[in-house]
Design a protein around this motif. Structure first.
Motif, PDB file in Angstrom:
ATOM      1  N   TYR B  69     118.331 134.744  16.352  1.00 50.37           N
ATOM      2  CA  TYR B  69     116.993 135.073  15.835  1.00 50.37           C
ATOM      3  C   TYR B  69     116.803 136.577  15.738  1.00 50.37           C
ATOM      4  O   TYR B  69     116.092 137.058  14.855  1.00 50.37           O
ATOM      5  CB  TYR B  69     115.913 134.432  16.719  1.00 50.37           C
ATOM      6  CG  TYR B  69     115.265 135.388  17.681  1.00 50.37           C
ATOM      7  CD1 TYR B  69     115.895 135.726  18.859  1.00 50.37           C
ATOM      8  CD2 TYR B  69     114.048 135.985  17.384  1.00 50.37           C
ATOM      9  CE1 TYR B  69     115.325 136.620  19.725  1.00 50.37           C
ATOM     10  CE2 TYR B  69     113.474 136.894  18.245  1.00 50.37           C
ATOM     11  CZ  TYR B  69     114.120 137.204  19.415  1.00 50.37           C
ATOM     12  OH  TYR B  69     113.573 138.103  20.255  1.00 50.37           O
ATOM     13  N   ARG B  73     115.698 140.283  12.293  1.00 45.97           N
ATOM     14  CA  ARG B  73     114.855 141.485  12.318  1.00 45.97           C
ATOM     15  C   ARG B  73     115.610 142.735  11.877  1.00 45.97           C
ATOM     16  O   ARG B  73     115.044 143.813  11.903  1.00 45.97           O
ATOM     17  CB  ARG B  73     114.275 141.692  13.711  1.00 45.97           C
ATOM     18  CG  ARG B  73     112.974 140.962  13.956  1.00 45.97           C
ATOM     19  CD  ARG B  73     113.192 139.523  14.233  1.00 45.97           C
ATOM     20  NE  ARG B  73     111.938 138.783  14.353  1.00 45.97           N
ATOM     21  CZ  ARG B  73     111.863 137.467  14.358  1.00 45.97           C
ATOM     22  NH1 ARG B  73     112.955 136.733  14.245  1.00 45.97           N
ATOM     23  NH2 ARG B  73     110.721 136.855  14.448  1.00 45.97           N
ATOM     24  N   CYS B 153     112.540 125.451   6.027  1.00 47.68           N
ATOM     25  CA  CYS B 153     112.911 126.159   7.252  1.00 47.68           C
ATOM     26  C   CYS B 153     111.733 126.321   8.202  1.00 47.68           C
ATOM     27  O   CYS B 153     111.908 126.419   9.400  1.00 47.68           O
ATOM     28  CB  CYS B 153     113.452 127.541   6.937  1.00 47.68           C
ATOM     29  SG  CYS B 153     114.676 127.562   5.660  1.00 47.68           S
ATOM     30  N   GLY B 154     110.529 126.386   7.681  1.00 49.62           N
ATOM     31  CA  GLY B 154     109.374 126.546   8.545  1.00 49.62           C
ATOM     32  C   GLY B 154     108.802 127.942   8.561  1.00 49.62           C
ATOM     33  O   GLY B 154     107.752 128.156   9.139  1.00 49.62           O
ATOM     34  N   ALA B 155     109.483 128.901   7.956  1.00 52.73           N
ATOM     35  CA  ALA B 155     108.953 130.253   7.913  1.00 52.73           C
ATOM     36  C   ALA B 155     109.317 130.873   6.577  1.00 52.73           C
ATOM     37  O   ALA B 155     110.232 130.407   5.902  1.00 52.73           O
ATOM     38  CB  ALA B 155     109.504 131.095   9.056  1.00 52.73           C
ATOM     39  N   THR B 158     111.431 135.327   8.212  1.00 47.77           N
ATOM     40  CA  THR B 158     112.413 135.247   9.294  1.00 47.77           C
ATOM     41  C   THR B 158     112.640 133.774   9.603  1.00 47.77           C
ATOM     42  O   THR B 158     112.022 133.208  10.478  1.00 47.77           O
ATOM     43  CB  THR B 158     111.898 135.986  10.533  1.00 47.77           C
ATOM     44  OG1 THR B 158     110.574 135.544  10.774  1.00 47.77           O
ATOM     45  CG2 THR B 158     111.897 137.465  10.332  1.00 47.77           C
ATOM     46  N   MET B 159     113.554 133.169   8.828  1.00 51.78           N
ATOM     47  CA  MET B 159     113.660 131.720   8.818  1.00 51.78           C
ATOM     48  C   MET B 159     114.172 131.131  10.115  1.00 51.78           C
ATOM     49  O   MET B 159     113.680 130.119  10.576  1.00 51.78           O
ATOM     50  CB  MET B 159     114.587 131.280   7.681  1.00 51.78           C
ATOM     51  CG  MET B 159     113.939 131.274   6.341  1.00 51.78           C
ATOM     52  SD  MET B 159     113.829 132.910   5.687  1.00 51.78           S
ATOM     53  CE  MET B 159     115.254 133.015   4.698  1.00 51.78           C
ATOM     54  N   ASN B 160     115.217 131.745  10.689  1.00 62.87           N
ATOM     55  CA  ASN B 160     115.855 131.208  11.899  1.00 62.87           C
ATOM     56  C   ASN B 160     116.223 129.738  11.710  1.00 62.87           C
ATOM     57  O   ASN B 160     115.863 128.874  12.498  1.00 62.87           O
ATOM     58  CB  ASN B 160     114.942 131.380  13.117  1.00 62.87           C
ATOM     59  CG  ASN B 160     115.706 131.221  14.401  1.00 62.87           C
ATOM     60  OD1 ASN B 160     116.879 131.570  14.463  1.00 62.87           O
ATOM     61  ND2 ASN B 160     115.077 130.672  15.413  1.00 62.87           N
TER      62      ASN B 160
END
Lengths: 158, 373
Positions: B69, B73, B153-155, B158-160
Protein backbone atom coordinates in the motif's frame (compact mmCIF):
# COMPACT_ATOMS: atom_id res chain seq x y z
CA UNK A 1 9.04 31.62 -53.90
CA UNK A 2 9.73 32.81 -50.39
CA UNK A 3 6.49 34.79 -50.27
CA UNK A 4 4.51 31.77 -51.46
CA UNK A 5 5.93 29.60 -48.67
CA UNK A 6 5.30 32.33 -46.17
CA UNK A 7 1.66 32.64 -47.16
CA UNK A 8 1.06 28.85 -47.15
CA UNK A 9 2.54 28.66 -43.67
CA UNK A 10 0.22 31.35 -42.40
CA UNK A 11 -2.74 29.63 -44.04
CA UNK A 12 -1.79 26.29 -42.42
CA UNK A 13 -1.33 27.95 -39.04
CA UNK A 14 -4.70 29.66 -39.23
CA UNK A 15 -6.33 26.37 -40.21
CA UNK A 16 -4.77 24.52 -37.26
CA UNK A 17 -6.02 27.15 -34.83
CA UNK A 18 -9.46 27.03 -36.44
CA UNK A 19 -9.65 23.23 -36.03
CA UNK A 20 -9.07 23.53 -32.29
CA UNK A 21 -11.52 26.37 -31.90
CA UNK A 22 -14.16 24.45 -33.86
CA UNK A 23 -13.96 21.59 -31.35
CA UNK A 24 -14.25 24.01 -28.43
CA UNK A 25 -17.22 25.65 -30.12
CA UNK A 26 -18.79 22.26 -30.74
CA UNK A 27 -18.95 21.57 -27.01
CA UNK A 28 -19.71 25.19 -26.14
CA UNK A 29 -23.12 25.09 -27.82
CA UNK A 30 -24.06 21.53 -26.77
CA UNK A 31 -25.12 21.75 -23.16
CA UNK A 32 -25.97 18.04 -23.03
CA UNK A 33 -22.28 17.16 -23.11
CA UNK A 34 -21.65 19.01 -19.85
CA UNK A 35 -20.66 16.44 -17.25
CA UNK A 36 -20.18 18.63 -14.19
CA UNK A 37 -21.75 17.24 -11.04
CA UNK A 38 -23.12 19.87 -8.67
CA UNK A 39 -21.80 18.02 -5.66
CA UNK A 40 -23.35 19.36 -2.47
CA UNK A 41 -26.69 19.86 -4.25
CA UNK A 42 -26.88 16.30 -5.60
CA UNK A 43 -26.26 14.55 -2.30
CA UNK A 44 -29.67 12.91 -2.32
CA UNK A 45 -29.12 11.22 -5.65
CA UNK A 46 -25.39 10.61 -5.26
CA UNK A 47 -24.67 6.91 -5.02
CA UNK A 48 -21.21 5.60 -4.28
CA UNK A 49 -19.98 2.33 -5.75
CA UNK A 50 -20.79 -0.78 -3.79
CA UNK A 51 -17.15 -1.57 -3.08
CA UNK A 52 -16.13 2.01 -2.35
CA UNK A 53 -13.85 2.19 0.67
CA UNK A 54 -15.00 5.10 2.79
CA UNK A 55 -14.61 3.91 6.36
CA UNK A 56 -14.49 0.70 8.36
CA UNK A 57 -17.84 -0.33 9.76
CA UNK A 58 -19.06 -3.23 11.85
CA UNK A 59 -22.52 -4.35 10.74
CA UNK A 60 -24.93 -5.39 13.51
CA UNK A 61 -28.06 -7.43 12.89
CA UNK A 62 -31.52 -6.71 14.33
CA UNK A 63 -30.67 -8.50 17.62
CA UNK A 64 -27.72 -6.13 18.14
CA UNK A 65 -25.26 -8.90 17.35
CA UNK A 66 -21.99 -8.72 15.44
CA UNK A 67 -19.61 -11.37 14.13
CA UNK A 68 -16.35 -10.24 15.74
CA UNK A 69 -14.57 -12.86 17.79
CA UNK A 70 -11.78 -10.55 18.89
CA UNK A 71 -9.07 -12.52 17.09
CA UNK A 72 -7.09 -9.30 16.29
CA UNK A 73 -6.35 -10.40 12.71
CA UNK A 74 -7.39 -6.94 11.50
CA UNK A 75 -5.17 -5.25 14.06
CA UNK A 76 -2.17 -7.23 12.81
CA UNK A 77 -3.03 -6.60 9.17
CA UNK A 78 -3.32 -2.83 9.56
CA UNK A 79 -0.20 -0.98 8.40
CA UNK A 80 -0.92 2.18 10.44
CA UNK A 81 -2.09 0.83 13.80
CA UNK A 82 -5.53 2.21 13.04
CA UNK A 83 -7.39 -0.58 14.81
CA UNK A 84 -7.14 -1.56 18.45
CA UNK A 85 -9.13 -4.58 19.57
CA UNK A 86 -9.67 -4.83 23.32
CA UNK A 87 -10.81 -8.26 24.45
CA UNK A 88 -12.26 -9.64 27.67
CA UNK A 89 -13.01 -13.09 29.00
CA UNK A 90 -16.59 -14.20 29.29
CA UNK A 91 -17.97 -17.27 30.98
CA UNK A 92 -19.76 -19.71 28.73
CA UNK A 93 -22.79 -21.72 29.99
CA UNK A 94 -20.42 -24.64 30.57
CA UNK A 95 -18.48 -22.38 32.96
CA UNK A 96 -15.51 -22.10 30.62
CA UNK A 97 -13.57 -18.92 29.96
CA UNK A 98 -13.95 -17.65 26.39
CA UNK A 99 -12.29 -14.70 24.69
CA UNK A 100 -14.79 -12.09 23.52
CA UNK A 101 -14.73 -8.57 22.11
CA UNK A 102 -14.88 -5.76 24.61
CA UNK A 103 -14.18 -2.64 22.51
CA UNK A 104 -13.29 -2.25 18.86
CA UNK A 105 -11.44 1.05 18.64
CA UNK A 106 -11.07 2.52 15.16
CA UNK A 107 -8.97 5.61 14.49
CA UNK A 108 -10.39 7.03 11.28
CA UNK A 109 -7.87 9.87 11.34
CA UNK A 110 -4.99 7.42 10.86
CA UNK A 111 -6.74 5.16 8.36
CA UNK A 112 -5.54 5.06 4.75
CA UNK A 113 -8.56 3.01 3.67
CA UNK A 114 -6.43 0.27 2.13
CA UNK A 115 -8.93 -2.46 2.99
CA UNK A 116 -6.36 -4.93 4.36
CA UNK A 117 -8.28 -5.37 7.62
CA UNK A 118 -11.47 -6.37 5.80
CA UNK A 119 -9.43 -8.74 3.65
CA UNK A 120 -7.87 -10.32 6.75
CA UNK A 121 -11.08 -10.74 8.78
CA UNK A 122 -11.92 -14.48 8.95
CA UNK A 123 -15.57 -13.98 9.98
CA UNK A 124 -16.56 -10.99 7.85
CA UNK A 125 -17.27 -8.94 10.96
CA UNK A 126 -16.00 -5.67 9.52
CA UNK A 127 -16.88 -4.08 6.20
CA UNK A 128 -16.04 -1.00 4.25
CA UNK A 129 -18.74 1.68 4.41
CA UNK A 130 -19.62 4.08 1.62
CA UNK A 131 -19.72 7.25 3.71
CA UNK A 132 -17.00 9.63 2.60
CA UNK A 133 -17.94 12.90 4.30
CA UNK A 134 -15.63 12.69 7.28
CA UNK A 135 -14.77 16.33 7.93
CA UNK A 136 -15.27 17.32 11.57
CA UNK A 137 -14.27 20.24 13.74
CA UNK A 138 -12.69 18.15 16.46
CA UNK A 139 -10.15 15.52 15.58
CA UNK A 140 -10.90 13.39 18.63
CA UNK A 141 -14.38 12.58 17.26
CA UNK A 142 -12.67 10.54 14.55
CA UNK A 143 -11.70 7.90 17.11
CA UNK A 144 -14.68 5.58 17.03
CA UNK A 145 -15.98 2.59 18.91
CA UNK A 146 -17.37 0.27 16.28
CA UNK A 147 -19.26 -2.29 18.36
CA UNK A 148 -22.57 -0.89 19.62
CA UNK A 149 -23.20 -0.76 23.39
CA UNK A 150 -24.65 -4.01 24.71
CA UNK A 151 -23.91 -5.90 21.52
CA UNK A 152 -22.95 -9.54 21.57
CA UNK A 153 -21.34 -12.00 19.22
CA UNK A 154 -23.72 -13.80 16.90
CA UNK A 155 -24.28 -17.41 17.78
CA UNK A 156 -22.47 -19.95 15.68
CA UNK A 157 -19.58 -17.61 14.79
CA UNK A 158 -16.28 -19.13 15.85
CA UNK B 1 14.09 27.03 3.05
CA UNK B 2 13.22 29.56 0.39
CA UNK B 3 9.94 31.17 1.24
CA UNK B 4 9.67 33.53 -1.71
CA UNK B 5 11.31 33.96 -5.08
CA UNK B 6 14.74 35.37 -4.52
CA UNK B 7 16.71 36.90 -7.30
CA UNK B 8 20.45 36.99 -6.86
CA UNK B 9 22.91 38.45 -9.34
CA UNK B 10 26.54 37.35 -9.50
CA UNK B 11 29.64 38.86 -11.06
CA UNK B 12 29.34 37.29 -14.54
CA UNK B 13 26.10 39.10 -15.33
CA UNK B 14 24.27 35.92 -14.42
CA UNK B 15 20.96 35.88 -12.65
CA UNK B 16 19.99 33.11 -10.26
CA UNK B 17 16.22 32.60 -10.27
CA UNK B 18 14.35 30.25 -8.00
CA UNK B 19 11.36 28.48 -9.49
CA UNK B 20 9.36 26.80 -6.78
CA UNK B 21 9.05 25.08 -4.32
CA UNK B 22 5.53 26.39 -4.83
CA UNK B 23 5.02 26.96 -8.52
CA UNK B 24 2.12 25.77 -10.65
CA UNK B 25 4.36 24.45 -13.40
CA UNK B 26 6.47 22.24 -11.15
CA UNK B 27 3.49 19.95 -10.41
CA UNK B 28 4.39 19.70 -6.78
CA UNK B 29 7.01 20.95 -4.40
CA UNK B 30 10.04 20.91 -6.65
CA UNK B 31 12.58 23.68 -6.33
CA UNK B 32 14.61 24.63 -9.39
CA UNK B 33 17.56 26.98 -9.11
CA UNK B 34 18.09 28.39 -12.58
CA UNK B 35 21.18 30.33 -13.59
CA UNK B 36 20.37 32.73 -16.42
CA UNK B 37 22.36 34.92 -18.73
CA UNK B 38 19.81 37.22 -20.20
CA UNK B 39 17.07 34.84 -21.16
CA UNK B 40 19.36 31.91 -21.87
CA UNK B 41 19.59 29.12 -19.34
CA UNK B 42 23.12 28.37 -18.16
CA UNK B 43 22.31 25.81 -15.52
CA UNK B 44 19.29 24.16 -13.92
CA UNK B 45 19.74 22.67 -10.49
CA UNK B 46 16.78 20.78 -8.99
CA UNK B 47 16.58 20.80 -5.20
CA UNK B 48 14.70 17.82 -3.83
CA UNK B 49 13.47 16.59 -0.50
CA UNK B 50 10.47 18.78 0.25
CA UNK B 51 8.09 15.85 0.44
CA UNK B 52 10.46 13.10 1.39
CA UNK B 53 8.47 10.68 3.54
CA UNK B 54 11.12 7.93 3.72
CA UNK B 55 8.81 5.31 2.27
CA UNK B 56 11.73 2.89 1.87
CA UNK B 57 12.48 3.07 5.59
CA UNK B 58 8.80 2.77 6.49
CA UNK B 59 8.55 -0.39 4.41
CA UNK B 60 11.19 -2.05 6.58
CA UNK B 61 8.74 -2.14 9.46
CA UNK B 62 5.79 -3.36 7.40
CA UNK B 63 5.06 -6.95 6.48
CA UNK B 64 5.10 -8.19 2.91
CA UNK B 65 1.35 -7.76 2.63
CA UNK B 66 1.35 -4.28 4.12
CA UNK B 67 4.22 -2.61 2.29
CA UNK B 68 2.40 -2.76 -1.05
CA UNK B 69 0.00 0.00 0.00
CA UNK B 70 2.88 2.39 0.71
CA UNK B 71 4.08 2.19 -2.89
CA UNK B 72 0.83 3.76 -4.09
CA UNK B 73 1.97 6.95 -2.42
CA UNK B 74 5.08 7.25 -4.58
CA UNK B 75 3.83 7.70 -8.10
CA UNK B 76 0.19 8.21 -7.29
CA UNK B 77 -0.84 8.50 -10.94
CA UNK B 78 0.26 4.96 -11.70
CA UNK B 79 -0.44 3.59 -8.23
CA UNK B 80 -1.74 0.31 -9.57
CA UNK B 81 1.43 -0.37 -11.55
CA UNK B 82 3.58 0.40 -8.49
CA UNK B 83 1.56 -2.13 -6.49
CA UNK B 84 2.05 -4.59 -9.32
CA UNK B 85 5.82 -4.23 -9.08
CA UNK B 86 5.79 -4.85 -5.32
CA UNK B 87 3.50 -7.84 -5.65
CA UNK B 88 5.74 -9.30 -8.37
CA UNK B 89 8.78 -8.95 -6.12
CA UNK B 90 7.11 -10.81 -3.27
CA UNK B 91 5.83 -13.48 -5.67
CA UNK B 92 9.32 -13.92 -7.06
CA UNK B 93 10.69 -14.49 -3.57
CA UNK B 94 7.91 -16.81 -2.48
CA UNK B 95 7.73 -18.51 -5.89
CA UNK B 96 3.97 -18.12 -5.99
CA UNK B 97 2.25 -19.11 -9.21
CA UNK B 98 -0.29 -16.37 -10.03
CA UNK B 99 -3.54 -17.66 -11.59
CA UNK B 100 -4.16 -16.73 -15.23
CA UNK B 101 -7.29 -14.79 -14.38
CA UNK B 102 -5.42 -12.58 -11.93
CA UNK B 103 -2.71 -11.92 -14.52
CA UNK B 104 -5.28 -10.81 -17.09
CA UNK B 105 -7.03 -8.53 -14.61
CA UNK B 106 -3.71 -7.05 -13.52
CA UNK B 107 -2.61 -6.21 -17.04
CA UNK B 108 -5.97 -4.68 -18.01
CA UNK B 109 -5.89 -2.55 -14.88
CA UNK B 110 -2.28 -1.56 -15.58
CA UNK B 111 -3.17 -0.33 -19.04
CA UNK B 112 -6.23 1.55 -17.78
CA UNK B 113 -3.98 3.23 -15.23
CA UNK B 114 -1.50 4.07 -17.96
CA UNK B 115 -4.21 5.72 -20.05
CA UNK B 116 -5.48 7.67 -17.03
CA UNK B 117 -1.97 8.81 -16.17
CA UNK B 118 -1.16 9.88 -19.73
CA UNK B 119 -4.45 11.75 -19.93
CA UNK B 120 -3.65 13.74 -16.82
CA UNK B 121 -0.19 14.45 -18.18
CA UNK B 122 -1.66 15.62 -21.47
CA UNK B 123 -3.98 18.06 -19.74
CA UNK B 124 -1.31 19.34 -17.39
CA UNK B 125 1.24 19.65 -20.18
CA UNK B 126 -1.13 21.77 -22.27
CA UNK B 127 -1.86 23.86 -19.19
CA UNK B 128 1.86 24.47 -18.67
CA UNK B 129 1.92 25.99 -22.15
CA UNK B 130 -1.07 28.21 -21.41
CA UNK B 131 -3.90 26.16 -22.92
CA UNK B 132 -6.48 25.65 -20.21
CA UNK B 133 -9.28 23.81 -22.02
CA UNK B 134 -7.46 20.49 -22.74
CA UNK B 135 -7.30 19.85 -19.01
CA UNK B 136 -11.08 19.51 -18.87
CA UNK B 137 -11.24 17.32 -21.94
CA UNK B 138 -8.60 15.03 -20.46
CA UNK B 139 -10.36 14.82 -17.10
CA UNK B 140 -13.68 14.07 -18.74
CA UNK B 141 -12.37 10.73 -20.02
CA UNK B 142 -10.13 10.11 -17.02
CA UNK B 143 -13.23 10.27 -14.85
CA UNK B 144 -14.63 7.24 -16.67
CA UNK B 145 -11.52 5.24 -15.78
CA UNK B 146 -11.60 6.30 -12.14
CA UNK B 147 -15.25 5.23 -12.06
CA UNK B 148 -14.28 1.77 -13.33
CA UNK B 149 -11.51 1.62 -10.73
CA UNK B 150 -13.86 2.72 -7.99
CA UNK B 151 -16.35 0.04 -8.88
CA UNK B 152 -13.89 -2.85 -9.00
CA UNK B 153 -11.02 -1.84 -6.70
CA UNK B 154 -12.88 0.34 -4.22
CA UNK B 155 -10.83 3.49 -4.61
CA UNK B 156 -10.19 6.00 -7.33
CA UNK B 157 -6.51 6.80 -7.05
CA UNK B 158 -4.71 4.65 -4.47
CA UNK B 159 -6.35 1.39 -5.42
CA UNK B 160 -4.40 -1.14 -3.33
CA UNK B 161 -5.98 -3.88 -5.40
CA UNK B 162 -2.89 -6.08 -5.63
CA UNK B 163 -2.05 -8.70 -3.09
CA UNK B 164 0.83 -11.18 -3.32
CA UNK B 165 -0.60 -14.03 -5.39
CA UNK B 166 -3.26 -12.19 -7.34
CA UNK B 167 -5.79 -9.44 -6.85
CA UNK B 168 -7.78 -8.68 -3.71
CA UNK B 169 -11.30 -9.26 -5.02
CA UNK B 170 -12.73 -10.56 -8.24
CA UNK B 171 -13.74 -8.04 -10.89
CA UNK B 172 -17.13 -6.38 -10.67
CA UNK B 173 -19.80 -8.07 -12.88
CA UNK B 174 -20.10 -4.86 -14.93
CA UNK B 175 -16.36 -4.50 -15.37
CA UNK B 176 -16.01 -5.96 -18.87
CA UNK B 177 -19.04 -4.09 -20.19
CA UNK B 178 -17.87 -0.76 -18.79
CA UNK B 179 -14.31 -1.16 -20.06
CA UNK B 180 -15.57 -1.96 -23.55
CA UNK B 181 -17.82 1.08 -23.47
CA UNK B 182 -14.93 3.22 -22.37
CA UNK B 183 -12.61 1.89 -25.08
CA UNK B 184 -15.18 2.67 -27.77
CA UNK B 185 -15.64 6.18 -26.39
CA UNK B 186 -11.94 6.78 -25.91
CA UNK B 187 -11.01 5.90 -29.49
CA UNK B 188 -13.03 8.82 -30.80
CA UNK B 189 -11.92 11.16 -28.05
CA UNK B 190 -8.22 10.59 -28.61
CA UNK B 191 -8.67 11.95 -32.13
CA UNK B 192 -10.16 15.04 -30.51
CA UNK B 193 -7.01 15.43 -28.44
CA UNK B 194 -4.93 15.39 -31.60
CA UNK B 195 -7.25 17.90 -33.19
CA UNK B 196 -7.12 20.20 -30.20
CA UNK B 197 -3.44 20.20 -29.30
CA UNK B 198 -1.16 18.05 -31.49
CA UNK B 199 -1.88 19.86 -34.72
CA UNK B 200 -1.97 23.28 -33.12
CA UNK B 201 0.66 25.53 -34.64
CA UNK B 202 1.43 27.37 -31.39
CA UNK B 203 1.96 24.09 -29.58
CA UNK B 204 4.19 22.73 -32.35
CA UNK B 205 6.33 25.84 -32.50
CA UNK B 206 6.85 25.74 -28.76
CA UNK B 207 7.82 22.07 -28.57
CA UNK B 208 9.57 21.19 -31.85
CA UNK B 209 13.35 21.46 -31.56
CA UNK B 210 13.11 22.39 -27.89
CA UNK B 211 14.61 20.45 -25.00
CA UNK B 212 16.78 18.20 -27.14
CA UNK B 213 18.14 15.04 -25.50
CA UNK B 214 20.46 12.88 -27.56
CA UNK B 215 20.30 9.10 -27.51
CA UNK B 216 23.69 8.85 -25.80
CA UNK B 217 22.65 11.32 -23.09
CA UNK B 218 19.36 9.53 -22.51
CA UNK B 219 21.26 6.31 -21.85
CA UNK B 220 23.95 7.89 -19.69
CA UNK B 221 21.41 9.72 -17.48
CA UNK B 222 19.49 6.49 -17.04
CA UNK B 223 16.30 7.88 -18.55
CA UNK B 224 13.48 5.44 -19.08
CA UNK B 225 9.94 5.55 -20.31
CA UNK B 226 8.71 8.09 -22.80
CA UNK B 227 11.71 10.37 -22.18
CA UNK B 228 14.17 7.75 -23.42
CA UNK B 229 11.88 6.42 -26.14
CA UNK B 230 11.51 9.94 -27.49
CA UNK B 231 15.26 9.88 -28.07
CA UNK B 232 15.14 6.51 -29.78
CA UNK B 233 16.26 4.30 -26.88
CA UNK B 234 14.37 1.03 -26.80
CA UNK B 235 13.58 0.51 -23.12
CA UNK B 236 10.02 -0.77 -22.78
CA UNK B 237 10.14 -3.34 -19.96
CA UNK B 238 6.86 -4.81 -21.19
CA UNK B 239 8.66 -5.80 -24.40
CA UNK B 240 12.19 -6.45 -23.18
CA UNK B 241 11.50 -8.32 -19.94
CA UNK B 242 7.81 -9.29 -20.15
CA UNK B 243 6.03 -9.92 -16.87
CA UNK B 244 2.65 -11.54 -16.33
CA UNK B 245 1.00 -11.94 -19.75
CA UNK B 246 2.67 -9.12 -21.65
CA UNK B 247 4.49 -11.71 -23.79
CA UNK B 248 1.14 -12.98 -25.08
CA UNK B 249 -0.29 -9.66 -26.27
CA UNK B 250 0.62 -7.98 -29.52
CA UNK B 251 1.64 -4.35 -29.27
CA UNK B 252 4.34 -2.06 -30.58
CA UNK B 253 7.01 -0.32 -28.62
CA UNK B 254 6.67 3.34 -29.52
CA UNK B 255 9.92 4.92 -30.61
CA UNK B 256 10.58 8.45 -31.83
CA UNK B 257 14.04 9.54 -32.84
CA UNK B 258 13.90 13.35 -32.76
CA UNK B 259 14.63 13.61 -29.03
CA UNK B 260 12.85 16.94 -28.60
CA UNK B 261 9.82 17.86 -26.54
CA UNK B 262 7.43 17.08 -29.39
CA UNK B 263 8.90 13.58 -29.80
CA UNK B 264 8.29 12.83 -26.13
CA UNK B 265 4.78 14.20 -26.49
CA UNK B 266 4.11 11.98 -29.50
CA UNK B 267 5.43 8.88 -27.71
CA UNK B 268 2.84 9.29 -24.97
CA UNK B 269 0.03 10.08 -27.36
CA UNK B 270 0.79 6.97 -29.41
CA UNK B 271 1.24 4.89 -26.25
CA UNK B 272 -2.36 5.58 -25.31
CA UNK B 273 -3.48 3.98 -28.56
CA UNK B 274 -1.23 0.97 -27.86
CA UNK B 275 -2.78 0.59 -24.40
CA UNK B 276 -6.20 0.55 -26.05
CA UNK B 277 -4.96 -2.21 -28.33
CA UNK B 278 -3.73 -4.28 -25.38
CA UNK B 279 -7.00 -3.93 -23.47
CA UNK B 280 -9.00 -4.88 -26.56
CA UNK B 281 -7.05 -8.11 -26.90
CA UNK B 282 -7.57 -9.11 -23.27
CA UNK B 283 -10.97 -7.88 -22.20
CA UNK B 284 -12.99 -10.59 -23.94
CA UNK B 285 -10.60 -13.41 -23.04
CA UNK B 286 -10.36 -13.18 -19.26
CA UNK B 287 -10.17 -16.87 -18.30
CA UNK B 288 -12.37 -18.33 -15.60
CA UNK B 289 -10.83 -19.48 -12.36
CA UNK B 290 -9.36 -18.19 -9.16
CA UNK B 291 -8.46 -14.53 -8.83
CA UNK B 292 -5.94 -15.20 -6.09
CA UNK B 293 -3.46 -17.96 -5.39
CA UNK B 294 -3.67 -19.63 -2.01
CA UNK B 295 -1.03 -18.08 0.22
CA UNK B 296 -0.19 -18.31 3.89
CA UNK B 297 -1.55 -15.66 6.22
CA UNK B 298 1.97 -14.60 7.20
CA UNK B 299 4.42 -14.34 4.32
CA UNK B 300 8.08 -15.02 4.91
CA UNK B 301 10.51 -14.47 2.09
CA UNK B 302 13.55 -16.75 2.03
CA UNK B 303 16.96 -15.25 2.67
CA UNK B 304 18.28 -13.45 -0.37
CA UNK B 305 17.62 -10.46 -2.59
CA UNK B 306 14.93 -10.09 -5.21
CA UNK B 307 14.61 -7.51 -7.95
CA UNK B 308 11.68 -6.99 -10.26
CA UNK B 309 10.89 -4.22 -12.66
CA UNK B 310 7.81 -3.02 -14.43
CA UNK B 311 6.99 -0.30 -16.92
CA UNK B 312 4.97 2.40 -15.22
CA UNK B 313 3.46 5.34 -17.06
CA UNK B 314 6.68 7.24 -16.42
CA UNK B 315 9.31 4.60 -17.06
CA UNK B 316 11.00 1.74 -15.35
CA UNK B 317 10.15 1.10 -11.72
CA UNK B 318 12.44 -1.34 -9.97
CA UNK B 319 11.71 -2.93 -6.60
CA UNK B 320 14.67 -4.42 -4.79
CA UNK B 321 14.01 -6.43 -1.65
CA UNK B 322 16.71 -7.75 0.65
CA UNK B 323 15.32 -10.41 2.91
CA UNK B 324 16.82 -11.95 6.01
CA UNK B 325 14.12 -14.56 6.23
CA UNK B 326 11.85 -12.57 8.53
CA UNK B 327 8.29 -11.37 8.06
CA UNK B 328 9.46 -7.86 7.25
CA UNK B 329 12.02 -6.91 4.61
CA UNK B 330 15.55 -6.06 5.73
CA UNK B 331 15.90 -3.35 3.12
CA UNK B 332 13.74 -2.10 0.26
CA UNK B 333 14.95 0.08 -2.56
CA UNK B 334 12.69 1.62 -5.15
CA UNK B 335 14.27 2.66 -8.42
CA UNK B 336 11.82 5.35 -9.42
CA UNK B 337 11.62 6.57 -13.01
CA UNK B 338 10.99 10.22 -12.16
CA UNK B 339 14.30 10.70 -10.37
CA UNK B 340 16.44 9.63 -13.34
CA UNK B 341 14.29 11.51 -15.81
CA UNK B 342 14.60 14.71 -13.79
CA UNK B 343 18.40 14.45 -13.77
CA UNK B 344 18.38 14.93 -17.54
CA UNK B 345 16.53 18.26 -17.23
CA UNK B 346 19.75 20.24 -16.93
CA UNK B 347 21.06 18.73 -20.15
CA UNK B 348 17.79 19.44 -21.99
CA UNK B 349 17.27 22.99 -20.81
CA UNK B 350 20.85 24.25 -21.02
CA UNK B 351 21.29 26.75 -23.82
CA UNK B 352 17.56 27.14 -24.28
CA UNK B 353 15.31 30.01 -23.29
CA UNK B 354 13.61 30.19 -19.90
CA UNK B 355 10.20 30.20 -21.58
CA UNK B 356 10.91 26.79 -23.04
CA UNK B 357 11.84 25.30 -19.67
CA UNK B 358 8.22 24.75 -18.75
CA UNK B 359 7.52 23.00 -22.06
CA UNK B 360 10.51 20.72 -21.45
CA UNK B 361 9.49 20.01 -17.88
CA UNK B 362 5.97 19.25 -18.99
CA UNK B 363 7.15 16.53 -21.33
CA UNK B 364 9.19 14.90 -18.56
CA UNK B 365 5.88 14.10 -16.82
CA UNK B 366 7.25 14.62 -13.34
CA UNK B 367 5.44 13.37 -10.28
CA UNK B 368 7.30 14.84 -7.33
CA UNK B 369 6.36 12.24 -4.66
CA UNK B 370 7.88 9.69 -7.01
CA UNK B 371 11.17 11.61 -7.07
CA UNK B 372 11.38 12.21 -3.32
CA UNK B 373 9.70 9.03 -2.08
Amino acid sequence: MFIKEYITEIAKATKSLWTGMRLTGHYFIRLKTVITEQYPDNRDTLKMAERFRGEVTMPHDENNQHACTGCTACELACPNATIKVITKFELTPENKKKKALDTFVYHLDMCTLCGLCVDACPTGAIQMGQNFEHSVYDRSTLTKKLNKPGSKIREGVE
Amino acid sequence: MYTETQIISNSNDELVVNVGPQHPATHGVLHLVITLQGETIKKVEPHLGYIHRSIEKMCESLTYRQFIYASSRMDYLSAHINNHACALAVEKGMQIEVPQRAQYIRVIMDELTRIASHELWWGAMAMDLGAFTPFFYAFREREKITDIMEETCGARLTMNYMVPGGVMTDIHPDFQKKVKEFIELFKSKIDEYDELVTGNIIFQNRTKGVGYLSKADAISYGCTGAVARGSGVSCDIRKLYPYDIYDKVVFDEILETEGDSFARYMVRMREMRESVKIIEQLIDNIPEGEHQAKTKAVLKLPKGDFYTRVETARGELGVYIVSEGATTPYRIKFRSPGFSNLSALDQMARGGKIGDLMATMGTLDLVIPDIDR
